[in-house]
Design a protein around this motif. Structure first.
Motif, PDB file in Angstrom:
ATOM      1  N   UNK A   1       1.635  14.854  10.955  1.00 21.79           N
ATOM      2  CA  UNK A   1       0.649  14.350  11.923  1.00 21.79           C
ATOM      3  C   UNK A   1      -0.435  13.492  11.271  1.00 21.79           C
ATOM      4  N   UNK A   2      -0.268  13.123  10.018  1.00 28.03           N
ATOM      5  CA  UNK A   2      -1.229  12.239   9.342  1.00 28.03           C
ATOM      6  C   UNK A   2      -1.038  10.783   9.751  1.00 28.03           C
ATOM      7  N   UNK A   3       0.036  10.495  10.471  1.00 24.03           N
ATOM      8  CA  UNK A   3       0.322   9.105  10.854  1.00 24.03           C
ATOM      9  C   UNK A   3      -0.750   8.539  11.775  1.00 24.03           C
TER      10      UNK A   3
ATOM     11  N   UNK B   1      -1.810   1.996  11.723  1.00 15.55           N
ATOM     12  CA  UNK B   1      -2.000   2.048  10.281  1.00 15.55           C
ATOM     13  C   UNK B   1      -1.485   0.804   9.566  1.00 15.55           C
ATOM     14  N   UNK B   2      -1.957   0.620   8.358  1.00 12.93           N
ATOM     15  CA  UNK B   2      -1.630  -0.578   7.574  1.00 12.93           C
ATOM     16  C   UNK B   2      -0.329  -0.425   6.775  1.00 12.93           C
ATOM     17  N   UNK B   3       0.044   0.814   6.442  1.00 13.26           N
ATOM     18  CA  UNK B   3       1.177   1.049   5.541  1.00 13.26           C
ATOM     19  C   UNK B   3       2.295   1.818   6.247  1.00 13.26           C
ATOM     20  N   UNK B   4       3.516   1.632   5.748  1.00 12.41           N
ATOM     21  CA  UNK B   4       4.648   2.392   6.280  1.00 12.41           C
ATOM     22  C   UNK B   4       4.511   3.857   5.877  1.00 12.41           C
ATOM     23  N   UNK B   5       4.953   4.746   6.779  1.00 10.88           N
ATOM     24  CA  UNK B   5       4.903   6.188   6.540  1.00 10.88           C
ATOM     25  C   UNK B   5       6.277   6.765   6.869  1.00 10.88           C
ATOM     26  N   UNK B   6       6.924   7.324   5.855  1.00 14.67           N
ATOM     27  CA  UNK B   6       8.273   7.864   6.011  1.00 14.67           C
ATOM     28  C   UNK B   6       8.217   9.375   6.191  1.00 14.67           C
TER      29      UNK B   6
ATOM     30  N   UNK C   1       7.012   5.222  10.546  1.00 15.43           N
ATOM     31  CA  UNK C   1       5.716   5.246  11.216  1.00 15.43           C
ATOM     32  C   UNK C   1       4.686   4.480  10.385  1.00 15.43           C
ATOM     33  N   UNK C   2       3.421   4.560  10.767  1.00 15.99           N
ATOM     34  CA  UNK C   2       2.340   3.868  10.057  1.00 15.99           C
ATOM     35  C   UNK C   2       1.262   4.865   9.646  1.00 15.99           C
ATOM     36  N   UNK C   3       0.497   4.477   8.634  1.00 12.65           N
ATOM     37  CA  UNK C   3      -0.571   5.331   8.104  1.00 12.65           C
ATOM     38  C   UNK C   3      -1.626   4.442   7.448  1.00 12.65           C
ATOM     39  N   UNK C   4      -2.843   4.971   7.268  1.00  8.93           N
ATOM     40  CA  UNK C   4      -3.940   4.177   6.695  1.00  8.93           C
ATOM     41  C   UNK C   4      -4.052   4.267   5.171  1.00  8.93           C
TER      42      UNK C   4
ATOM     43  N   UNK D   1       9.730  -0.623   0.515  1.00  5.39           N
ATOM     44  CA  UNK D   1       9.189  -1.723  -0.286  1.00  5.39           C
ATOM     45  C   UNK D   1       7.685  -1.815  -0.075  1.00  5.39           C
ATOM     46  N   UNK D   2       7.000  -2.389  -1.036  1.00  4.96           N
ATOM     47  CA  UNK D   2       5.557  -2.532  -0.909  1.00  4.96           C
ATOM     48  C   UNK D   2       4.851  -1.193  -0.989  1.00  4.96           C
ATOM     49  N   UNK D   3       3.639  -1.135  -0.458  1.00  2.00           N
ATOM     50  CA  UNK D   3       2.840   0.092  -0.472  1.00  2.00           C
ATOM     51  C   UNK D   3       3.228   0.966   0.723  1.00  2.00           C
TER      52      UNK D   3
END
Length: 195
Positions: free
Chosen positions: A48-50, A54-59, A66-69, A94-96
């Motif tokens: 539930x931290x998503x 958000x700016x970054x991908x969240x797996x 999903x996305x996350x900050x 890929x990326x951050x």
């Protein structure tokens, strides 16, 4: 086609060479442990931290990304869902990015990442099935991944195999998008052409 080629382009159980190879490659493949060719860790966050914007991908342990900050990792990497109905599902990261606490993150590869992705996708489901306890929700423990036996050819052959399957996946994705468009057209026509 992909399933058939995965069966033919990777050695079968007990074999050191695959049935089908690209021209110019003949040497036997070497067996290694996955933990010897990449660094493996897990994410630290709760699902539930998503954050929706958000700016970054969240797996997570699901198929969807999903996305996350906040980020904790930098690709190139591979993520593997560690539990639940989609246990073993993988993404190229890929990326951050960041990851859920039951999602494994593989990075710092000494072998070709694309090749490893497809080799893992072939051998990991068998390992999960072998170690599954009946009635339990399937899950992966770190040792299952670090001790996972994989077979590797030369880096040049790995690169060709990885590119071949990566391109097949792109083609499959394009075909799936086209099918979805046609389904949407059919649905719209069914709504307009029937009273």
């Amino acid at each position: 086609l992909k399933k058939a080629m995965l069966d033919k382009m990777f050695p079968k159980e007990g074999a050191d060479v695959p049935e089908v190879r690209f021209k110019g490659f003949e040497r036997e493949w070497k067996e290694k442990k996955l933990g010897d060719v990449t660094h493996i860790t897990t994410g630290k966050l709760d699902a539930n931290a998503m954050k929706k914007d958000g700016k970054y991908d969240f797996y997570t342990s699901g198929i969807q990304k999903y996305k996350i900050d906040v980020y904790a990792f930098e690709g190139p990497a591979i993520t593997i869902a560690g539990n639940g109905a989609t246990v073993g599902y993988m993404h190229f990261a890929n990326g951050l990015f960041n990851a859920y606490q039951r999602t494994y993150v593989l990075f710092d590869f000494t072998e070709n990442r694309e090749f490893l992705y497809f080799e893992i996708s072939k051998v990991l489901p068998l390992k999960i099935k072998e170690e599954a306890r009946s009635g339990n929700i399937p899950y992966i423990v770190l040792e299952m991944l670090t001790d996972l036996k994989i077979k590797t050819p030369s880096l040049k052959e790995q690169s060709q195999i990885g590119s071949f399957f990566h391109n097949l996946d792109k083609l499959i994705s394009l075909q799936q998008q086209e099918i979805q468009k046609l389904k949407n057209i059919k649905k719209a026509c069914l709504e307009k052409m029937f009273v």
